[in-house]
Write a protein that holds these residues in place. Structure first.
Motif, short mmCIF file in Angstrom:
data_model
loop_
_atom_site.label_atom_id
_atom_site.label_comp_id
_atom_site.label_asym_id
_atom_site.label_seq_id
_atom_site.Cartn_x
_atom_site.Cartn_y
_atom_site.Cartn_z
N GLY A 1 -59.82 7.24 -31.21
CA GLY A 1 -58.73 6.72 -31.50
C GLY A 1 -57.91 6.76 -32.91
O GLY A 1 -59.22 6.43 -33.74
N GLU A 2 -56.57 5.99 -32.21
CA GLU A 2 -55.88 6.04 -34.17
C GLU A 2 -56.72 3.96 -34.54
O GLU A 2 -56.86 4.13 -35.01
CB GLU A 2 -54.67 5.76 -33.98
CG GLU A 2 -54.25 4.71 -32.79
CD GLU A 2 -52.81 4.80 -32.63
OE1 GLU A 2 -51.93 4.69 -33.83
OE2 GLU A 2 -52.24 4.92 -31.88
N HIS A 3 -57.00 3.69 -33.80
CA HIS A 3 -57.52 1.76 -34.33
C HIS A 3 -58.87 2.18 -34.28
O HIS A 3 -59.51 1.26 -34.98
CB HIS A 3 -57.22 0.79 -32.83
CG HIS A 3 -56.27 0.74 -32.23
ND1 HIS A 3 -54.89 0.34 -33.26
CD2 HIS A 3 -55.46 1.22 -31.48
CE1 HIS A 3 -53.69 0.42 -32.96
NE2 HIS A 3 -54.08 1.17 -31.75
N ALA B 1 -60.52 4.73 -36.07
CA ALA B 1 -60.26 5.41 -37.54
C ALA B 1 -60.86 5.47 -37.67
O ALA B 1 -60.48 4.32 -38.84
CB ALA B 1 -59.38 6.58 -36.88
N ASN C 1 -59.12 10.27 -36.85
CA ASN C 1 -57.75 10.07 -35.91
C ASN C 1 -57.12 11.04 -35.41
O ASN C 1 -57.07 12.21 -35.53
CB ASN C 1 -56.65 9.17 -37.27
CG ASN C 1 -56.18 8.74 -35.94
OD1 ASN C 1 -55.48 8.93 -35.02
ND2 ASN C 1 -54.39 8.07 -36.37
N LYS D 1 -54.86 11.77 -34.35
CA LYS D 1 -53.30 11.38 -34.06
C LYS D 1 -53.26 12.74 -35.46
O LYS D 1 -52.39 13.14 -35.69
CB LYS D 1 -52.48 10.65 -34.08
CG LYS D 1 -51.93 10.28 -32.75
CD LYS D 1 -51.42 9.11 -32.92
CE LYS D 1 -51.31 8.76 -31.68
NZ LYS D 1 -50.10 7.46 -31.72
N SER D 2 -54.01 12.98 -36.09
CA SER D 2 -53.97 13.61 -37.78
C SER D 2 -54.24 14.83 -37.56
O SER D 2 -54.05 15.38 -36.36
CB SER D 2 -55.59 13.00 -38.87
OG SER D 2 -56.50 13.89 -37.72
#
Length: 151
Positions: A102-104, A106, A114, A116-117
Motif C-alpha cells: 500500500g502507498e503508506h 511503500a 507502491n 499505485k506506481s
C-alpha cells in the motif's frame, strides 16, 4: 496494507504518543519559564514541533483506522497486492526484488513498491516468465518477471 506495514505505522504512533508528545510538552513548559513568549525562540520551536507531532498522530490514527490488513501468505496465483516479485531489467540485466504494498508503507530503498506506481500497475495480473513494458520518468523500460512469491 500488509501486516508488516501496519505494525510499522502502529509502532510509530505508539512512539509519538509515549515518547515524542511528553518530550514536547516538557520543552514547552521549560520554554515558558524563560519569560516573554513573544520573543522566545525555544518556545516557538517547541510549539512548531508539537504541531508536527500532533498532526502526524492524527494522520496515523486515520490511516490505521481505515486500514484493511491483508495476510499475503494466504494469496497465490498471478501478481497482485502483497506479491514479492523478482524482475530482471531486459536492457541492463539488473535483478531487483519488490513487494507490492500500500502507498503508506511503500519504500523503494527497502524494496517496497507502491501499488499505485507505474511498475506495480504494469505487473498486476502478470505471471512468471511474462515481460512488461513500463513508461517511467526515465523513459520506457522492459522487465522480465523471474519469480512471484507470497511471503
Amino acid at each position: 496494507m500488509t501486516r508488516a506495514g501496519y505494525d510499522v505505522l502502529d509502532e510509530e504512533l505508539k512512539t509519538l504518543k509515549s515518547v515524542e508528545r511528553p518530550t514536547v510538552i516538557k520543552a514547552i513548559a521549560e520554554a515558558r519559564e524563560h519569560g516573554d513568549l513573544s520573543e522566545n525562540a525555544e518556545y516557538h520551536a517547541a510549539r512548531e514541533k508539537q504541531s508536527f507531532v500532533e498532526g502526524r498522530i492524527k494522520e496515523l490514527e486515520s490511516i490505521l483506522s481505515r486500514a484493511e490488513v491483508i495476510d499475503t501468505v494466504k494469496l497465490s496465483g498471478s501478481i497482485k497486492f502483497g506479491a514479492t516479485v523478482t524482475l530482471v531489467d531486459e536492457d541492463t540485466d539488473e535483478e531487483r526484488t519488490y513487494q507490492i504494498v500500500g502507498e503508506h508503507e511503500a519504500d523503494l530503498e527497502r524494496g517496497l513498491l507502491n501499488i499505485k506506481s507505474p511498475l506495480a500497475r504494469a505487473l498486476i495480473g502478470k505471471d512468471e516468465g511474462d515481460s512488461v513494458e513500463v513508461r517511467t520518468p526515465g523513459g520506457q523500460r522492459s522487465y522480465e518477471i523471474l519469480s512471484v512469491r507470497f511471503l
